[in-house]
Design an enzyme around this catalytic site. Structure first.
Site, mmCIF file in Angstrom:
data_model
loop_
_atom_site.group_PDB
_atom_site.id
_atom_site.type_symbol
_atom_site.label_atom_id
_atom_site.label_comp_id
_atom_site.label_asym_id
_atom_site.label_seq_id
_atom_site.Cartn_x
_atom_site.Cartn_y
_atom_site.Cartn_z
ATOM 1 N N SER A 71 -4.461 8.979 4.432
ATOM 2 C CA SER A 71 -5.315 9.577 3.401
ATOM 3 C C SER A 71 -6.076 10.779 3.951
ATOM 4 O O SER A 71 -6.132 11.833 3.312
ATOM 5 C CB SER A 71 -6.323 8.547 2.877
ATOM 6 O OG SER A 71 -5.654 7.457 2.315
ATOM 7 N N HIS A 201 -0.102 2.326 10.222
ATOM 8 C CA HIS A 201 0.120 0.956 9.741
ATOM 9 C C HIS A 201 1.296 0.788 8.810
ATOM 10 O O HIS A 201 1.602 -0.313 8.361
ATOM 11 C CB HIS A 201 -1.161 0.389 9.114
ATOM 12 C CG HIS A 201 -1.537 0.935 7.773
ATOM 13 N ND1 HIS A 201 -1.413 0.194 6.626
ATOM 14 C CD2 HIS A 201 -2.037 2.130 7.392
ATOM 15 C CE1 HIS A 201 -1.844 0.910 5.594
ATOM 16 N NE2 HIS A 201 -2.228 2.088 6.038
ATOM 17 N N CYS A 324 -3.346 0.375 -4.380
ATOM 18 C CA CYS A 324 -4.563 1.010 -4.890
ATOM 19 C C CYS A 324 -4.691 0.829 -6.395
ATOM 20 O O CYS A 324 -5.782 0.773 -6.937
ATOM 21 C CB CYS A 324 -4.556 2.483 -4.570
ATOM 22 S SG CYS A 324 -3.699 2.861 -3.056
HETATM 23 C C1 LIG Z 1 -0.300 4.232 2.540
HETATM 24 C C2 LIG Z 1 -0.075 5.606 2.057
HETATM 25 C C3 LIG Z 1 -1.056 6.597 2.210
HETATM 26 C C4 LIG Z 1 -2.414 6.303 2.784
HETATM 27 O O1 LIG Z 1 -2.355 6.042 4.159
HETATM 28 P P1 LIG Z 1 -3.612 5.310 4.840
HETATM 29 O O2 LIG Z 1 -3.300 5.359 6.295
HETATM 30 O O3 LIG Z 1 -3.639 3.939 4.299
HETATM 31 O O4 LIG Z 1 -4.804 6.114 4.493
HETATM 32 C C5 LIG Z 1 -0.770 7.873 1.762
HETATM 33 N N1 LIG Z 1 0.413 8.169 1.213
HETATM 34 C C6 LIG Z 1 1.388 7.251 1.058
HETATM 35 C C7 LIG Z 1 2.687 7.654 0.452
HETATM 36 C C8 LIG Z 1 1.174 5.937 1.466
HETATM 37 O O5 LIG Z 1 2.133 5.031 1.297
#
Ligand SMILES: *Cc1c(COP(=O)(O)O)cnc(C)c1O
Length: 395
Positions: A71, A201, A324
């Protein structure tokens, strides 16, 4: 049986990454900004990790900035290009209707600040048309942002073609590659991108850590002020244990990528074939151009939330739409973008696998989903209306 089928939301940290986390926490605990030897040893590992992440992406180490995750990387890329564009009087941004909220909400914010945001549609299979991007890009454009692979329906976007287009038109190109890195071959030069976001992650690394690739010369402004870390672009003491763990996870993910992808794809295809026999359902997203571990379906006459709860009772962890969006009553913007009507979009189920899943689990999973869909339909007034002909089936 327990089946974890929500790997697009997050993954279990792999043991080698956890080892690196523990080892770094205990033996390289110095602050990389400190001048003493503990600090300098930490600094060495930090730069080693940067070089290793860069190598995986085909980038220069100086183009890698560690962040708190996907993010933050998305936010920093988009806001930097926007700020730089505005200084030149260019306030148009081209993106897609199926981006992650880390991108979409940032664009919403920019819209309120006077930017023109064009969200390209996708076709019924969930893929952006290069011709639409070409038509939308003009001399006012300061950024094009198209994700590499979608987190809900797994579709892989034509980023190489869009990247080439952006190069030709000299417009900065950002790609949210959070679902792709560690799962698909990713090369910043092949993609022709100026910015790329990744997150630990999603490939069996820890959460709270990610990276932004920013091509040399592309504008980059801080989101976080306070220190000279990350060459002055991202203040805050580096989470070195997490960075080291992410680096190990990334290297292992790409080392065995073709074999792993093939194995995971076999699981995916088994589940797609198994669930396709359920009446009045449809696969979301292109059957071929999708992530090896993604299965997404809509079932008519069911509520996705009810499916999830009953599946959980049977030991299956799944998702409907993105992590989300679940918890809110709005149907997924991605499912609406591929043309699912509200009622149908509400009956969605996303199952995402990785190398830790087994065929035995898939067999159990298919039966569990069949059982749960029948059960939820048996007390659904919508399903009754469909069966009695009061309502027309859509799927
Ligand atoms: C999970 C995800 C994010 C956000 O990543 P975080 O490390 O959780 O902030 C952004 N874009 C996509 C496509 C994701 O799957």
């Amino acid at each position: 049986m327990k089946v974890y089928a929500d790997n697009a939301a997050t993954t279990k940290v792999r043991p080698e990454a956890l080892d690196a986390y523990v080892k770094t926490s205990q033996t390289l605990f110095g602050n990389p900004s400190s001048l003493h030897s503990e600090g300098q040893r930490a600094k060495e590992l930090l730069e080693d990790c940067r070089a290793r992440v860069a190598a995986v992406l085909g980038a220069d180490p100086r183009e890698i900035y560690f962040t708190s995750g996907g993010s933050e990387a998305d936010n920093q890329a988009i806001l930097s290009a926007a700020k730089s564009g505005a200084l030149k009087g260019k306030k148009k941004i081209v993106s897609t209707a199926i981006e992650h909220h880390a991108v979409l909400h940032t664009l919403e914010k920019l819209k309120k600040e006077g930017f023109e945001v064009v969200l390209l549609p996708v076709d019924g299979s969930g893929i952006v048309k290069v011709a639409d991007a070409e038509a939308a890009i003009d001399e006012n454009c300061c950024l094009v942002s198209v994700m590499t692979a979608n987190n809900e329906i797994g579709t892989i976007q034509p980023v190489e073609e869009i990247g080439a287009l952006c190069r030709a038109k000299k417009v900065p190109f950002h790609t949210d590659a959070v679902q792709a890195v560690g799962h698909l071959p990713v090369d910043v030069n092949k993609f022709g991108c100026d910015y790329l976001a990744l997150s630990g992650h999603k490939f069996e690394g820890p959460r709270g850590v990610g990276a932004l690739y920013c091509r040399r010369g592309a504008p980059l402004f801080n989101l976080v002020e306070g220190g000279a870390q990350e060459r002055g672009k991202r203040a805050g003491t580096e989470d070195l244990p997490a960075i080291a763990a992410m680096t190990v996870a990334l290297e292992l993910a790409v080392k065995n990528l073709p074999e792993t992808a093939k194995t995971v794809q076999t699981l995916r295809d088994f589940v797609i074939d198994g669930l396709s026999s359920i009446p009045h359902c449809a696969l979301n997203g292109d059957r071929e151009r999708r992530l090896a571990g993604n299965v997404s379906f809509c079932f008519e006459g069911v509520e996705g939330e009810a499916l999830l709860l009953y599946l959980d009772d049977l030991g299956v962890c799944a998702s409907s739409g993105s992590a989300c969006t679940s918890g809110s009553l709005d149907p997924s913007h991605v499912l609406l973008a591929i043309g699912r009507v509200h009622d149908v979009a509400h009956g969605s189920l996303r199952l995402t696998f990785n190398e830790n899943n087994t065929m035995e689990e898939m067999k159990y999973l298919v039966e569990a989903v069949k059982t749960v869909v029948s059960k939820v339909r048996s007390f659904s007034p919508v399903w009754r209306d469909l069966q009695t002909g009061k309502r027309q089936y859509i799927l």
